[in-house]
Scaffold this motif. Structure first.
Motif, mmCIF file in Angstrom:
data_model
loop_
_atom_site.group_PDB
_atom_site.id
_atom_site.type_symbol
_atom_site.label_atom_id
_atom_site.label_comp_id
_atom_site.label_asym_id
_atom_site.label_seq_id
_atom_site.Cartn_x
_atom_site.Cartn_y
_atom_site.Cartn_z
ATOM 1 N N THR A 50 53.993 99.982 100.135
ATOM 2 C CA THR A 50 54.900 98.383 101.084
ATOM 3 C C THR A 50 54.296 97.461 101.159
ATOM 4 O O THR A 50 54.765 96.239 101.270
ATOM 5 C CB THR A 50 55.150 99.517 102.394
ATOM 6 O OG1 THR A 50 55.902 100.465 102.318
ATOM 7 C CG2 THR A 50 55.774 98.614 102.974
ATOM 8 N N GLN A 90 61.872 99.109 104.496
ATOM 9 C CA GLN A 90 61.267 100.808 104.505
ATOM 10 C C GLN A 90 61.807 101.208 105.805
ATOM 11 O O GLN A 90 62.711 102.215 106.398
ATOM 12 C CB GLN A 90 60.165 101.250 103.877
ATOM 13 C CG GLN A 90 59.580 102.393 104.207
ATOM 14 C CD GLN A 90 58.324 102.992 103.846
ATOM 15 O OE1 GLN A 90 57.736 102.412 103.685
ATOM 16 N NE2 GLN A 90 57.509 104.692 104.408
ATOM 17 N N ASP A 166 62.425 99.001 99.228
ATOM 18 C CA ASP A 166 61.836 100.475 99.098
ATOM 19 C C ASP A 166 62.233 101.417 100.420
ATOM 20 O O ASP A 166 62.197 101.065 101.357
ATOM 21 C CB ASP A 166 60.573 99.268 100.798
ATOM 22 C CG ASP A 166 59.443 99.825 101.131
ATOM 23 O OD1 ASP A 166 59.316 100.958 99.984
ATOM 24 O OD2 ASP A 166 58.948 99.403 102.205
ATOM 25 N N GLU A 167 62.247 102.648 99.811
ATOM 26 C CA GLU A 167 62.998 104.077 99.697
ATOM 27 C C GLU A 167 63.571 103.706 100.279
ATOM 28 O O GLU A 167 64.261 103.883 100.850
ATOM 29 C CB GLU A 167 61.661 104.485 100.370
ATOM 30 C CG GLU A 167 60.473 104.814 99.628
ATOM 31 C CD GLU A 167 58.954 105.494 101.542
ATOM 32 O OE1 GLU A 167 59.232 106.066 101.540
ATOM 33 O OE2 GLU A 167 58.025 105.185 100.165
HETATM 34 MG MG MG Z 1 55.954 102.471 102.240
#
Ligand code: MG
Ligand code: ATP
Lengths: 272, 248
Positions: A50, A90, A166-167
């Protein structure tokens, strides 16, 4: 940097470092992402994924190093960079007190999506993520998965050249995961949109990414196609390759501090 | 321009959707009007101050502008905590536009709340001397709203979370209100108190409002306007400066 590299590499990162006080979260990483590529950052919690994305997307100032994103530098030419990408963070980033539609409209206006195509584009995306029926509902009434889908739709709204995820599929059921990835891969092909995503899921990285960078403790340990990584470690699955690669690092680096062994490492060892 | 508009619109929509909050925010001014207005009314009159409600109403109107404005600015902390700020911060729009949109949105809301309180004061007996001066009153209300919204944004840009909120309330907002001459006349104050009230920006906002609503005041409309205008400009610059440095 040659002209050749400029045209084929949409992201160029060299010797990038981010320190939070004494702690080095991103430790001298360098890599390139080709235009039109699907590129994955694979690594355990706290690896620095991140933090790297934040620096690439102008949200965080690097301590040192150099970034070029679609020809612009995120430190000097923030707006140039900001025009090039879309992002799914995220953590949640929707306004819970606005409707799904209002969240999309807000984004469309900030990104100057022309008025005549705005509504059509929003409808198309909301239909795709199956939220068109709920467009007038406040986001706070949505489930976690619905919010995630809305964020993906929003990230694609302005036809970004690069999509950061992000994920993105955290908390989504397998069916929705597939559905969203198929759509993203489709746009990736049709519009040559570059995709940069992070994940903990090896199967996801293996299935979706053209190339994978394995990152741990802020360092890129290995980088290549899923096939490369397997060959390199003479293993049959990416999971084993990952263990072989990060396992080595853990042994070298932390011979003195058993307590520092990562939860993830322990999990894999147990699995074997 | 569209950026400013959409940020403004978001603030307005959220305000008008929380009707219970609008009504709730009328409770305090009403309480102050009744408790102070009728509580001190006779003393004030006997001391030769005239009708206390006439004197108090502009102060209470500005009080609600102050509170609403600071809160709308501080709202930014929620945006940050719930992650929405990131969505705005990665957009390819200038930080100044974001700051202006947010400020105008918060200020519009605060000014509207001030006008609601103005209507409320009419019910407890407040009578402006000349309705033709109303536009000037609205101008002062709006300027004060901008001033304190940008103050709220400047503060919020520096606060990590709502932890510091109580601190801001007790050591910034409350003193600004109580030391402004909202509830007492500025004439014949002890020297130290006079200096403090003269340093309080709200003093000039209230003074300007008194000039336009009840035709009395200490500094004069022009002075009030210049002081409020310059402090607003300075705060906008400071607010933008802090805002631009937020790492979301
Ligand atoms: Mg992360
Ligand atoms: N603002 C910050 N201040 C101090 N340390 C930070 C900050 N942000 C991140 N870190 C630290 O930097 C390291 C990397 O964090 P980062 O969020 O990049 O990890 P990640 O790879 O995204 O992990 P995850 O898979 O859990 O999301 C962590 O050890 C984290 O504690």
């Amino acid at each position: 940097m040659g002209i050749n590299q400029d045209s084929s590499d949409i992201i160029v990162v060299s010797a990038l470092v981010k320190k939070f006080k004494a702690f080095t979260a991103v430790d001298n990483i360098s890599f390139e992402v080709k235009r039109g590529e699907i590129f994955a950052f694979l690594g355990p919690n706290g690896a620095g994924k991140t933090t790297t994305i934040s620096m690439l997307t102008t949200l965080l100032q690097p301590t040192s190093g150099n970034i070029t994103l679609n020809g612009s530098n995120p430190v000097q030419d923030k707006d140039g960079v900001r025009k090039s990408f879309g992002i799914v963070f995220q953590d949640p980033s929707l306004d819970d007190d606005m409707t799904a539609l209002e969240n999309m409209q807000y984004h469309a206006i900030l990104y100057k999506v022309p008025k005549d195509i705005r509504d059509k584009r929003i409808e198309e995306l909301l239909r795709f993520v199956e939220l068109w029926d709920r467009k007038k509902d406040m986001v706070k009434t949505f489930s976690g998965g619905m919010k995630r889908r809305l964020e993906v739709a929003r990230g694609l709204l302005h036809h970004p050249r690069i999509l950061f995820l992000d994920e993105p599929t955290l908390g989504l059921d397998p069916q929705t995961r597939n559905h969203i990835w198929n759509y993203i891969k489709d746009i990736n092909k049709k519009e040559n949109m570059t995709v940069f995503f992070t994940t903990h899921y090896m199967d996801e990285a293996e299935r979706v990414a053209d190339r994978i960078a394995i990152i741990d403790h802020g360092k890129i340990i290995s980088i290549g196609t899923p096939g490369d990584l397997k060959n390199q470690t003479k293993t049959n699955s990416l999971e084993e390759a990952f263990l072989a690669i990060t396992g080595n690092v853990i042994r070298e680096e932390e011979a003195s501090g058993v307590d520092q062994l990562r939860a993830m490492g322990r999990m894999w060892r147990r699995k074997r | 321009m569209s950026t400013v508009y959409i940020l403004w619109l978001r603030q307005i929509k959220k305000y008008f959707r929380s009707r219970s909050r609008i009504v709730g925010a009328l409770g305090q001014p009403l309480l102050f009007l009744v408790a102070f207005g009728f509580g001190f009314g006779s003393i004030f009159q006997r001391a030769g101050g005239g009708d206390y409600i006439q004197f108090l109403a502009p102060g209470i109107i500005m009080m609600s502008v102050l509170f609403t404005a600071v809160f709308s600015g501080i709202d930014l902390i929620w945006d940050r905590q719930f992650g929405f700020l990131k969505e705005t911060m990665v957009a390819p729009v200038s930080r100044l536009e974001i700051m202006i949109g947010k400020t105008l949105g918060g200020a519009t809301v605060a000014a509207f709340q001030g006008l609601l309180v103005f209507v409320l004061t009419l019910f407890v007996g407040f009578r402006p001397y000349n309705l033709l001066m109303l536009p000037v009153a609205v101008l002062f209300i709006f300027l004060v709203a901008i001033l304190f919204t940008s103050l709220g944004i400047a503060v919020a840009s520096k606060l990590e979370d709502m932890q510091g909120f109580q601190l801001i309330m007790n050591f910034l907002v409350m003193p600004i209100f109580f030391l402004s001459g909202a509830i007492f006349p500025l004439e014949g104050l002890p020297k130290a108190m006079e200096i403090i009230t003269n340093l309080d920006p709200l003093t000039y906002g209230i003074d300007g409002l008194r000039h336009s609503l009840i035709n009395t005041g200490k500094f004069g409309l022009a002075t009030d306007l210049v002081v409020i205008g310059s402090i607003t400009a300075v705060l906008l610059v400071i607010g933008s400066y802090f805002f631009e440095r937020i790492q979301a």
